[in-house]
Design a protein around this motif. Structure first.
Motif, PDB file in Angstrom:
ATOM      1  N   GLY A 120       0.841  -1.161  -0.095  1.00  0.00           N
ATOM      2  CA  GLY A 120      -0.001   0.026   0.096  1.00  0.00           C
ATOM      3  C   GLY A 120       0.840   1.474  -0.128  1.00  0.00           C
ATOM      4  N   LYS A 121       2.234   1.168   0.269  1.00  0.00           N
ATOM      5  CA  LYS A 121       2.941   2.274   0.373  1.00  0.00           C
ATOM      6  C   LYS A 121       4.276   2.246  -0.315  1.00  0.00           C
ATOM      7  N   GLY A 122       4.365   0.933  -1.182  1.00  0.00           N
ATOM      8  CA  GLY A 122       5.704   0.606  -1.854  1.00  0.00           C
ATOM      9  C   GLY A 122       5.808   1.303  -3.235  1.00  0.00           C
ATOM     10  N   VAL A 123       6.757   1.296  -3.654  1.00  0.00           N
ATOM     11  CA  VAL A 123       6.870   2.117  -4.873  1.00  0.00           C
ATOM     12  C   VAL A 123       7.857   1.122  -6.115  1.00  0.00           C
ATOM     13  N   ASN A 124       7.398   0.988  -7.225  1.00  0.00           N
ATOM     14  CA  ASN A 124       8.221   0.462  -8.449  1.00  0.00           C
ATOM     15  C   ASN A 124       9.062   1.242  -9.010  1.00  0.00           C
ATOM     16  N   TYR A 125      10.458   1.328  -8.797  1.00  0.00           N
ATOM     17  CA  TYR A 125      11.203   2.573  -9.403  1.00  0.00           C
ATOM     18  C   TYR A 125      12.002   1.577 -10.521  1.00  0.00           C
ATOM     19  N   THR A 126      12.272   2.081 -11.814  1.00  0.00           N
ATOM     20  CA  THR A 126      13.036   1.531 -12.634  1.00  0.00           C
ATOM     21  C   THR A 126      14.370   2.234 -12.543  1.00  0.00           C
ATOM     22  N   ALA A 127      15.364   1.503 -11.818  1.00  0.00           N
ATOM     23  CA  ALA A 127      16.654   1.885 -11.823  1.00  0.00           C
ATOM     24  C   ALA A 127      17.443   1.896 -12.838  1.00  0.00           C
ATOM     25  N   GLY A 128      18.693   2.332 -13.132  1.00  0.00           N
ATOM     26  CA  GLY A 128      19.571   2.055 -14.152  1.00  0.00           C
ATOM     27  C   GLY A 128      19.521   2.725 -15.437  1.00  0.00           C
ATOM     28  N   LEU A 129      18.235   3.583 -15.605  1.00  0.00           N
ATOM     29  CA  LEU A 129      18.150   4.107 -16.930  1.00  0.00           C
ATOM     30  C   LEU A 129      18.592   5.842 -16.637  1.00  0.00           C
ATOM     31  N   ASP A 130      18.848   6.608 -17.875  1.00  0.00           N
ATOM     32  CA  ASP A 130      19.186   7.873 -17.759  1.00  0.00           C
ATOM     33  C   ASP A 130      18.002   8.719 -17.524  1.00  0.00           C
ATOM     34  N   LYS A 131      16.738   8.181 -17.488  1.00  0.00           N
ATOM     35  CA  LYS A 131      15.265   8.965 -17.018  1.00  0.00           C
ATOM     36  C   LYS A 131      14.714   8.284 -15.900  1.00  0.00           C
ATOM     37  N   ILE A 132      13.856   9.108 -15.204  1.00  0.00           N
ATOM     38  CA  ILE A 132      13.525   8.539 -14.005  1.00  0.00           C
ATOM     39  C   ILE A 132      11.894   8.138 -14.049  1.00  0.00           C
ATOM     40  N   ARG A 133      11.603   6.952 -13.667  1.00  0.00           N
ATOM     41  CA  ARG A 133      10.338   6.372 -13.852  1.00  0.00           C
ATOM     42  C   ARG A 133      10.073   5.624 -12.591  1.00  0.00           C
TER      43      ARG A 133
ATOM     44  N   ALA B 268     -12.507  -1.083  -8.857  1.00  0.00           N
ATOM     45  CA  ALA B 268     -12.627  -0.032  -9.716  1.00  0.00           C
ATOM     46  C   ALA B 268     -13.962   0.709  -9.857  1.00  0.00           C
ATOM     47  N   GLY B 269     -13.967   2.164  -9.897  1.00  0.00           N
ATOM     48  CA  GLY B 269     -15.309   2.673  -9.992  1.00  0.00           C
ATOM     49  C   GLY B 269     -15.915   2.777  -8.659  1.00  0.00           C
ATOM     50  N   LYS B 270     -15.648   2.475  -7.656  1.00  0.00           N
ATOM     51  CA  LYS B 270     -16.386   2.225  -6.395  1.00  0.00           C
ATOM     52  C   LYS B 270     -15.958   3.512  -5.299  1.00  0.00           C
ATOM     53  N   GLY B 271     -14.706   4.071  -5.990  1.00  0.00           N
ATOM     54  CA  GLY B 271     -14.282   5.210  -5.194  1.00  0.00           C
ATOM     55  C   GLY B 271     -13.794   4.978  -3.825  1.00  0.00           C
ATOM     56  N   VAL B 272     -13.185   3.744  -3.710  1.00  0.00           N
ATOM     57  CA  VAL B 272     -12.513   3.499  -2.422  1.00  0.00           C
ATOM     58  C   VAL B 272     -11.042   3.137  -2.502  1.00  0.00           C
ATOM     59  N   ALA B 273     -10.372   3.232  -3.871  1.00  0.00           N
ATOM     60  CA  ALA B 273      -9.172   3.114  -3.986  1.00  0.00           C
ATOM     61  C   ALA B 273      -8.075   3.948  -3.099  1.00  0.00           C
ATOM     62  N   ASN B 274      -7.187   3.229  -2.570  1.00  0.00           N
ATOM     63  CA  ASN B 274      -6.106   3.927  -1.600  1.00  0.00           C
ATOM     64  C   ASN B 274      -4.987   4.688  -2.566  1.00  0.00           C
ATOM     65  N   ASN B 275      -4.737   5.960  -2.617  1.00  0.00           N
ATOM     66  CA  ASN B 275      -3.903   6.516  -3.481  1.00  0.00           C
ATOM     67  C   ASN B 275      -2.485   6.587  -2.731  1.00  0.00           C
ATOM     68  N   ASP B 276      -2.215   6.095  -1.436  1.00  0.00           N
ATOM     69  CA  ASP B 276      -1.114   6.203  -0.887  1.00  0.00           C
ATOM     70  C   ASP B 276       0.195   5.709  -1.559  1.00  0.00           C
ATOM     71  N   SER B 277      -0.068   4.591  -2.252  1.00  0.00           N
ATOM     72  CA  SER B 277       1.226   4.321  -3.006  1.00  0.00           C
ATOM     73  C   SER B 277       1.504   4.991  -4.229  1.00  0.00           C
ATOM     74  N   PHE B 278       0.481   5.492  -4.917  1.00  0.00           N
ATOM     75  CA  PHE B 278       0.747   6.453  -6.109  1.00  0.00           C
ATOM     76  C   PHE B 278       1.564   7.782  -5.461  1.00  0.00           C
TER      77      PHE B 278
END
Length: 347
Positions: free
Chosen positions: A282-295, A307-317
């Motif tokens: 819920g709070k982790g991030v997928n980071y693409t390391a090793g590239l010249d740009k950041i994602r 989806a569509g229920k309005g209950v999604a947690n946005n902490d990880s985003f």
């Protein structure tokens, strides 16, 4: 040029429109203070994002633009990547919707390459419905690796816990075939350089997990540790790198030994992601390391079931957004500290 935080332009690919991606994006920027941290640019369609905003009951002004040259700092910008409407059916996997997820992602990557945006945060896609004759990559990482400079490595991040993968989207019965000294060395070098430049860790300590149960028990349960993994670790350690292992995954995480290291290299997807998500879900991030740009990306998927229920947690985003901005600042600082000083010639 060193940017102020509010001038950092964060490109955002919208993800699967039938999933929770748009909802977590909109919820994140409903808080107006986020616009003091960065300027968001969503690659999608302003009318569709407006519809999704109403559906999620989010109060947010949308600044629709037709190209990235029209970005307004401090506003929630939406680039019209396409003009036509898209039929949205929350919670359903739809090949047509998958095509629009990729249109968004490809256009955002193009803007990243051309430095129209500073970093890229990707909302979740469905790996099945994105496949087409034009797009045959299993996910975001492989496409970015083909488009950008460097060697991509999936690095999962939560506070001081960082787990990298030697192999990512590889079937379990094929993992052993991919393990080689060359690959291990390349991934460890990528992790080490990432920790130095992107996380400001001057002398990183890296742990390597074994492939087999009990790390092979000295060859009783598999030979990969004795024949490949241990010799490679020893070689790199003798070259001055702080790399240790191989460790048995269950004991390594169960005893909290992971807390002693700056990063961990797992041999395959679930070996690394099961403990990572258990510790950080819920709070982790997928980071693409090793590239010249950041994602970066949140550590969850499309979550069609909610989806569509309005209950999604946005902490990880939100954490993905913060990490992208932090890495951008850290890289700029590293460049300033390591650039060669001007040499004044004596007359």
């Amino acid at each position: 040029m060193v940017k102020n935080k509010e001038n950092i332009i964060v490109g955002i690919s919208v993800g699967d429109l039938n999933g929770i991606g748009p909802e977590v994006i909109l919820k994140t920027f409903e808080d107006s203070r986020m616009l003091e941290i960065c300027t968001p640019v969503v690659f999608a369609n302003a009318k569709i994002i407006s519809f999704l905003r109403k559906s999620a009951n989010v109060n947010l002004h949308i600044n629709g633009i037709d190209n990235v040259n029209q970005i307004v700092l401090g506003k929630f910008n939406v680039v019209n990547v396409w003009k036509e409407g898209v039929n949205i059916d929350f919670g359903k996997s739809d090949d047509n919707v998958g095509k629009y997820a990729i249109k968004s992602f490809v256009e955002a990557t193009k803007a990243l390459k051309e430095e129209k945006i500073d970093v890229l945060v990707t909302a979740p896609i469905n790996k099945y419905n994105i496949q087409s004759d034009e797009y045959k990559f299993p996910g975001h990482t492989d496409y970015l690796n083909s488009e950008l400079e460097g060697n991509a490595l999936m690095l999962m991040v939560h506070n001081k816990l960082r787990v990298g993968l030697l192999t990512d989207h590889v079937p379990v019965n094929e993992v052993a075939k991919h393990i080689s000294a060359e690959l291990i060395e390349k991934k460890i070098e990528t992790i080490e350089q990432t920790l130095i430049t992107d996380f400001k860790i001057s002398k990183p300590k890296i742990a390597v997990l074994g492939l087999n149960p009990h790390s092979g028990d000295n060859g009783v349960i598999g030979k990969e540790e004795e024949e490949v993994i241990k010799p490679t670790i020893a070689k790199m350690f003798n070259e001055g790198k702080m790399v240790f292992g191989p460790y048995s995954s269950d004991a390594f995480f169960g005893s909290n030994q992971y807390e002693k290291f700056d990063a961990i290299l797992a041999m395959y997807h679930d070996q690394g992601l099961i403990p990572f998500k258990t510790l950080s879900f819920g709070k982790g991030v997928n980071y693409t390391a090793g590239l010249d740009k950041i994602r970066t990306s949140p550590d969850h998927g499309t979550a069609f079931d909610i989806a569509g229920k309005g209950v999604a947690n946005n902490d990880s985003f939100k954490e993905a957004l913060y990490l992208a901005i932090d890495v951008f600042s850290n890289r700029n600082e590293y460049r300033e500290l390591t650039k060669k000083p001007l040499v004044v010639k004596e007359k």
